[in-house]
Design an enzyme around this catalytic site. Structure first.
Site, PDB file in Angstrom:
ATOM      1  N   LYS A  22      38.204  70.828   2.611  1.00 21.52           N
ATOM      2  CA  LYS A  22      38.752  70.375   3.900  1.00 21.52           C
ATOM      3  C   LYS A  22      39.611  71.465   4.528  1.00 21.52           C
ATOM      4  O   LYS A  22      39.459  71.792   5.709  1.00 21.52           O
ATOM      5  CB  LYS A  22      39.566  69.090   3.668  1.00 21.52           C
ATOM      6  N   SER A  23      40.522  72.037   3.758  1.00 20.09           N
ATOM      7  CA  SER A  23      41.424  73.054   4.304  1.00 20.09           C
ATOM      8  C   SER A  23      40.644  74.252   4.838  1.00 20.09           C
ATOM      9  O   SER A  23      40.928  74.763   5.928  1.00 20.09           O
ATOM     10  CB  SER A  23      42.381  73.555   3.213  1.00 20.09           C
ATOM     11  N   GLY A  94      46.730  65.828   9.936  1.00 16.65           N
ATOM     12  CA  GLY A  94      47.949  66.601  10.156  1.00 16.65           C
ATOM     13  C   GLY A  94      47.639  68.095  10.167  1.00 16.65           C
ATOM     14  O   GLY A  94      48.228  68.854  10.944  1.00 16.65           O
ATOM     15  N   SER A 166      54.898  74.888   2.848  1.00 20.25           N
ATOM     16  CA  SER A 166      53.846  74.153   3.545  1.00 20.25           C
ATOM     17  C   SER A 166      52.838  75.119   4.138  1.00 20.25           C
ATOM     18  O   SER A 166      53.177  75.944   4.996  1.00 20.25           O
ATOM     19  CB  SER A 166      54.441  73.280   4.650  1.00 20.25           C
ATOM     20  N   GLN A 168      50.565  74.301   6.079  1.00 21.87           N
ATOM     21  CA  GLN A 168      50.332  73.949   7.484  1.00 21.87           C
ATOM     22  C   GLN A 168      51.333  74.661   8.387  1.00 21.87           C
ATOM     23  O   GLN A 168      50.980  75.164   9.447  1.00 21.87           O
ATOM     24  CB  GLN A 168      50.413  72.437   7.658  1.00 21.87           C
ATOM     25  N   ASP A 316      48.175  67.253  -3.185  1.00 22.61           N
ATOM     26  CA  ASP A 316      47.210  66.220  -2.787  1.00 22.61           C
ATOM     27  C   ASP A 316      46.603  65.503  -3.993  1.00 22.61           C
ATOM     28  O   ASP A 316      45.969  64.451  -3.835  1.00 22.61           O
ATOM     29  CB  ASP A 316      46.088  66.833  -1.935  1.00 22.61           C
ATOM     30  N   ARG A 388      43.064  59.385   0.176  1.00 23.04           N
ATOM     31  CA  ARG A 388      43.265  59.786  -1.227  1.00 23.04           C
ATOM     32  C   ARG A 388      43.741  58.613  -2.085  1.00 23.04           C
ATOM     33  O   ARG A 388      43.450  58.552  -3.267  1.00 23.04           O
ATOM     34  CB  ARG A 388      44.220  60.968  -1.328  1.00 23.04           C
TER      35      ARG A 388
HETATM   36  C1  S3P Z   1      46.921  71.444   3.845  1.00 19.53           C
HETATM   37  C2  S3P Z   1      48.164  71.658   3.333  1.00 19.53           C
HETATM   38  C3  S3P Z   1      48.923  70.638   2.598  1.00 19.53           C
HETATM   39  C4  S3P Z   1      48.051  69.483   2.147  1.00 19.53           C
HETATM   40  C5  S3P Z   1      47.104  69.039   3.207  1.00 19.53           C
HETATM   41  C6  S3P Z   1      46.208  70.181   3.650  1.00 19.53           C
HETATM   42  C7  S3P Z   1      46.282  72.527   4.602  1.00 19.53           C
HETATM   43  O1  S3P Z   1      49.951  70.154   3.444  1.00 19.53           O
HETATM   44  O2  S3P Z   1      48.842  68.401   1.719  1.00 19.53           O
HETATM   45  O3  S3P Z   1      46.279  67.979   2.740  1.00 19.53           O
HETATM   46  O4  S3P Z   1      45.058  72.499   4.810  1.00 19.53           O
HETATM   47  O5  S3P Z   1      47.002  73.445   5.013  1.00 19.53           O
HETATM   48  P1  S3P Z   1      51.337  70.963   3.612  1.00 19.53           P
HETATM   49  O6  S3P Z   1      50.980  72.351   3.817  1.00 19.53           O
HETATM   50  O7  S3P Z   1      52.035  70.406   4.793  1.00 19.53           O
HETATM   51  O8  S3P Z   1      52.065  70.703   2.328  1.00 19.53           O
END
Ligand code: S3P
Length: 428
Positions: A22-23, A94, A166, A168, A316, A388
């Site tokens: 996914k990421s 998110g 994070s 993200q 996750d 999840r």
């Molecule tokens: C992700 C980062 C994680 C993870 C999310 C996917 C990403 O969140 O929990 O499911 O793809 O960058 P955080 O970076 O906010 O911890």
């Protein structure tokens, strides 16, 4: 309201080709949109989250075609994005909101970005503040919540010390940094997943790393590429745990991403005495991948799952690790994981309640939970629309005495659209 009954099974067996990460799928689509030329993404995750990101790329002017799990994208070449005609809706993602907000902050037009009810409860201050410091104008709902209205352009670089590990936040700022004057640096308290850095490099952008600081120079233009997305280790985790809990199980999973910023789950399961072998290790589009063989060895043992360095590497996977702990011998402590409270749902409080509902001895802590391993009785549980949690509770059902009746099972399509089919395949 839909429900699914998951019956107890004695073991699981088979071979699985799991959907794409996914990421990495989000990032590949976004870099493809910003790139000069054509990007072809094989094994793209065609789940709701990543399809919403693909739609956002379309909305911003990229030509995007999805055929099966192949995504072809004709990039806008960094300066060619256009103002969206609609609100950008990232659905449950998110990651989609935070990464795209970084790109939008670099654009000389106004846009509005949001997501579903769960996303509208998630904290966005963590990206709003640094993006404003770079020069973007952003308004949000009270408390720093979505929808975000972003007017960007003319960004200046930033040297940012992130209070949270994070990916993200880091990725948002690296993407914004591509549009800023000068070099943008992001320092984290410990390493989060590094897919953005790897993929930027793969797309020809020199990203530097020194300890916990990553940086990118404004003005670098990504070049379109061909990329094959590895299978998602976060999806593999459900089946790793199932096979490690059920006597007689044997399972192989192919081309799974084993990037060390994501493999905390493997390490913890091995400490719990699960048997997971990685072979055929290779590199694919800058990411390490391997085939995984999981075999039931003996009842797992409880573990301590904590630490600033470990938690971001399995954040996750904590819900499915809690299920592993419920079927293990002894006590498991999950601590220093309060970030779990700001995921798709409050994954501490909801998980603890739902596991209690199916007979697990579990206690909530502000930053995690304590589980006394033993038997999982079964009964009624609810995913609360969190993908999840749905899959974790389903695996708990396989190992339970009486089965689990799961409310709201369809949310798995957020990250793993064929979860129920693959579960049936290996339990048959
Ligand atoms: C992700 C980062 C994680 C993870 C999310 C996917 C990403 O969140 O929990 O499911 O793809 O960058 P955080 O970076 O906010 O911890």
């Amino acid at each position: 309201m839909s429900e699914k009954f998951i019956s107890p099974v004695s073991r699981i067996r088979g071979e699985l080709h799991l959907p794409g990460d996914k990421s990495i799928s989000h990032r590949a689509a976004i870099l493809g949109m910003l790139a000069e030329g054509q990007t072809r993404i094989y094994h793209f995750l065609t789940a709701d989250d990543c399809l919403n990101t693909a739609n956002a790329c379309r909305e911003l002017g990229a030509k995007v075609d999805v055929k099966g799990d192949e995504l072809n994208i004709t990039g806008c070449g960094w300066v060619g994005l256009r103002a969206p005609g609609n609100v950008i809706d990232c659905g449950n993602s998110g990651t989609g909101v935070r990464l795209l907000a970084g790109v939008l902050a670099g654009q000389n037009f106004e846009s509005i970005i949001t997501g579903d009810e769960q996303v509208q409860r998630r904290p966005m201050r963590r990206i709003i503040d640094p993006l404003i410091a770079m020069g973007a104008a952003i308004t949000s709902e009270p408390g720093g919540l979505c929808p975000l209205r972003i007017r960007g352009g003319n960004l200046t670089c930033l040297n940012y010390l992130s209070p949270v590990a994070s990916a993200q936040v880091k990725s948002c700022l690296l993407l914004a940094g591509l549009f800023a004057k000068g070099r943008t640096l992001v320092t984290e308290p410990s390493s989060s997943r590094d897919h953005t850095e790897r993929l930027m490099r793969y797309f020809g952008i020199p990203v530097q790393q020194e300890g916990l600081t990553v940086s990118v120079e404004g003005g670098a233009i990504p070049q379109g590429r061909e990329i094959t997305v590895p299978a998602d280790i976060s999806s593999a985790a459900f089946f790793m745990v199932a096979a490690s809990m059920l006597p007689g199980s044997e399972l192989r999973m192919f081309n799974v991403g084993v990037n060390r910023t994501r493999t905390g789950v493997l390490e913890v399961l091995r400490v719990m005495e699960a048997e997971i072998v990685e072979d055929n290790l290779r590199t694919q589009a800058g990411e390490p991948v391997a085939d995984l063989a999981v075999r039931f060895r003996s009842r797992m043992k409880g573990a301590q799952i904590r630490g600033r360095k470990l938690i971001p590497r399995l954040i996750d996977e904590l819900p499915i690790l809690a299920v592993a702990a419920a079927a293990a011998d002894g006590e498991t402590v999950i601590a220093e994981a309060s970030e779990l409270r700001v995921k798709e749902t409050d994954r501490i409080s909801i998980l603890v309640n739902e596991l209690k509902n199916i007979g697990v001895a579990i206690e909530e802590r502000p930053d995690g939970m304590i589980i006394q391993g033993g038997k999982i009785k079964g009964g009624k549980a609810d995913s609360h629309g969190d993908h999840r949690l749905a899959m974790s509770l389903a695996i708990a059902g396989l190992a339970s005495e009486e089965g689990v009746t799961l409310a709201n099972p369809n949310c798995v399509r957020t990250s793993y659209p064929n979860f129920w089919e693959q579960l049936q395949e290996v339990t048959r």
